[in-house]
Enzyme design. Structure first.
Site, PDB file in Angstrom:
ATOM      1  N   HIS A 295      59.422 119.763 105.856  1.00  0.00           N
ATOM      2  CA  HIS A 295      60.684 120.499 106.011  1.00  0.00           C
ATOM      3  C   HIS A 295      61.735 119.686 106.758  1.00  0.00           C
ATOM      4  CE1 HIS A 295      58.973 121.598 110.021  1.00  0.00           C
ATOM      5  NE2 HIS A 295      60.240 121.588 110.370  1.00  0.00           N
ATOM      6  N   ASP A 350      53.157 121.592 104.376  1.00  0.00           N
ATOM      7  CA  ASP A 350      54.365 121.099 105.054  1.00  0.00           C
ATOM      8  C   ASP A 350      54.060 119.747 105.692  1.00  0.00           C
ATOM      9  OD1 ASP A 350      56.826 120.840 106.236  1.00  0.00           O
ATOM     10  OD2 ASP A 350      56.404 122.234 107.879  1.00  0.00           O
ATOM     11  N   SER A 471      59.722 119.554 115.576  1.00  0.00           N
ATOM     12  CA  SER A 471      59.240 119.531 114.197  1.00  0.00           C
ATOM     13  C   SER A 471      58.779 118.131 113.829  1.00  0.00           C
ATOM     14  CB  SER A 471      60.345 119.979 113.239  1.00  0.00           C
ATOM     15  OG  SER A 471      60.609 121.355 113.389  1.00  0.00           O
TER      16      SER A 471
END
Length: 531
Positions: A295, A350, A471
């Protein structure tokens, strides 16, 4: 005749108006790059010191200018010309002339690097339409051991150089592809012995400052650690069970992070035309492969390409662009797992593999982590404590600590430009779903859940969730004195409102949970890139 003079006057006024509106660019690094005018055209003068006299000097310059490229501009994008010839001393600068595209005004310098080391960084133009140009130059230089200035040329050498071909210079030179190399078993997951530590240490040793490694060269070969040497180091630490018995209740068993203590940490930046912005963290697992989250590069209708991404290795303080031993690694390809769907709420698959253009040289500050080995079953790691490390930047490129400090009077900003390390107790899905029912839709059989065990001083000083901006960061578990990558950060529990009526800002609950992509479930896919 009068009409002809009027036309000339109008053209002159138009050029002056454009010059005033745009303004002549100012060099962001005048000591190494300057704009010059020779009476007919603008050019750039660049001075670079070769970081390694045994390798070709690879210069990369990225320029930014307003507007769309015209037909004339497309035919000539500029070039890098070597000015000084002959032999060089190792400490003497090498001079280059940067020829710009045929344009009314010289472009702005966005990035300049030598052998993947960033030596100058600037901001680009601000306009609706932007054009970016990348120029590259590779040349093997001859060095002499004496201390004569490299600018004083030998006449005979100069005559020889005049007969040489023009130095290779092209706006888009192709890199020679090198085979992927798996991280050497002697290096992966190990830290320089001067910086090594275990997850749990005696409390009284936590506040001892760890010195920088006693190496005068930040890009030397790594220190290899043999298996039998681990026993020599083992007496410096205590077993985790023994350490927990003497720990205080304030969860202060983590050492202060120092540069080089997590050498596989990667800072991933994206090029937004006018600047490079921090995007995500990542983990180096071989000389050319970085693992991160999908992502970070594909979200809804936005997809970043390899030309828009730059990976920094060996970095610690993101405000310091000249850290010794660090480098900026261009990206050859970004491979997102084919099962990842950014349109869905689930974070299944992901995970992304970033392939660097060139192999990196391992040193004290750049080393790979180990890929997970052993069983991939999640139930075998439930109850263990991993380590998560990363920079907590939000999408506006401000640290969350700084953002909170600007909103709360009396709060001092902590230095969140340096990475933060936290413990992550791995829990089962049932406990994760009880904490937040929304995690049920985010997870899959290829994800796992772990908590964030924040230190008390971080919770009270920052007062905000400094751990939700990491992230792509890796979750590592120590196995046989090696740090192994088991997960990458996908989704975090949203911050909750504090019950304290006097504090209206959002707090991160102490038992926050994060969804991770389980790297062990994708090893076959990852290994295809590493081998």
């Amino acid at each position: 005749m009068r009409l002809h003079l009027a036309a000339i006057l109008i053209l002159c006024i138009e050029h002056v108006t454009k010059a005033v509106a745009q303004g002549m660019p100012i060099s962001p690094c005048p000591k190494v790059f300057q704009y010059r005018f020779d009476g007919s055209e603008w050019f750039g003068l660049m001075a670079v010191r070769s970081p390694d006299g045994h390798q070709p000097l690879h210069i990369r310059v990225t320029l930014s200018m307003r507007g769309k490229p015209t037909t004339y501009t497309q035919n000539y994008l500029g070039e890098i010309e070597l000015l000084t010839r002959g032999k060089f001393t190792h400490n003497a600068p090498v001079l280059y002339k940067i020829r710009f595209p045929k344009h009314h005004f010289p472009p702005k310098l966005l990035l300049m690097s030598a052998n993947n080391h960033v030596i100058c960084f600037g901001s680009g133009e601000h306009s609706i339409f932007m054009t970016q140009i990348q120029l590259e130059h590779i040349r093997k230089l001859s060095f002499i051991p004496d201390k004569k200035s490299s600018l004083l040329l030998d006449p005979e050498e100069e005559e020889v150089r005049k007969t040489d071909d023009k130095p290779p210079s092209t706006p888009h030179i192709q890199f020679k592809k090198k085979p992927f190399a798996q991280a050497p078993k002697e290096i992966c997951g190990r830290i320089d012995r001067d910086l090594d530590f275990h997850l749990s240490q005696r409390t009284e040793s936590l506040h001892v400052a760890i010195g920088e490694p006693k190496s005068s060269d930040g890009i030397t070969s790594p220190v290899f650690v043999d298996d039998d040497e681990d026993d020599v180091l083992e007496h410096q630490f205590v077993d985790e069970s023994e350490a927990e018995a003497i720990e205080s209740d304030s969860a202060d068993s983590l050492p202060s992070i120092t540069r080089g203590s997590w050498p596989w940490l990667a800072a991933i930046y994206v090029n937004n035309l006018t600047s490079l912005d921090f995007q995500c963290g990542g983990s180096l697992v071989s000389a050319r492969v970085v693992i991160s989250s999908a992502h970070c590069f594909k979200l809804f209708n936005k997809r970043y390409t390899s030309n828009e991404v730059l990976v920094f290795l060996g970095r610690h303080n993101l405000k310091n662009w000249n850290e010794e031993g660090s480098l900026a690694a261009p990206v050859d390809g970004i491979y997102i797992h084919p099962d990842f769907n950014s349109q869905l709420s689930s974070y299944d698959a992901d995970i992304a593999v970033i392939i660097l253009k060139d192999e990196v040289r391992f040193n004290t500050f750049i080393r790979p982590a180990c890929l997970w080995s052993g069983s991939s079953k999640t139930e075998y790691i439930v109850g263990e404590r991993g380590i998560v490390i990363g920079w907590s930047f939000d999408r506006t490129n401000r640290t969350r600590d700084q953002k909170l400090s600007s909103e709360l009077p009396g709060k001092k900003s902590t230095d969140a430009s340096a990475p933060k390390v936290v413990k992550a107790p791995i829990v089962g899905n049932a406990e994760c779903f009880r904490a937040n029912a929304h995690f049920r839709s985010l997870s899959s059989n290829r994800t796992f859940c772990a908590g964030i065990q924040a230190e008390e001083r971080d919770t009270h000083q920052s007062g905000a969730s400094i751990y939700t901006g990491i992230s792509g960061a890796g979750l590592f578990i120590r196995r046989n004195n090696r740090w192994m990558l088991r997960g990458t950060v996908s989704a975090a529990l949203p911050a909750v409102e504090t019950p304290d009526a006097e504090s209206s800002h959002k707090l991160c609950c102490k038992n926050q949970y994060i969804i991770y992509a389980d790297v062990a479930k994708f090893l076959d896919w990852i290994t295809a890139f590493v081998i």
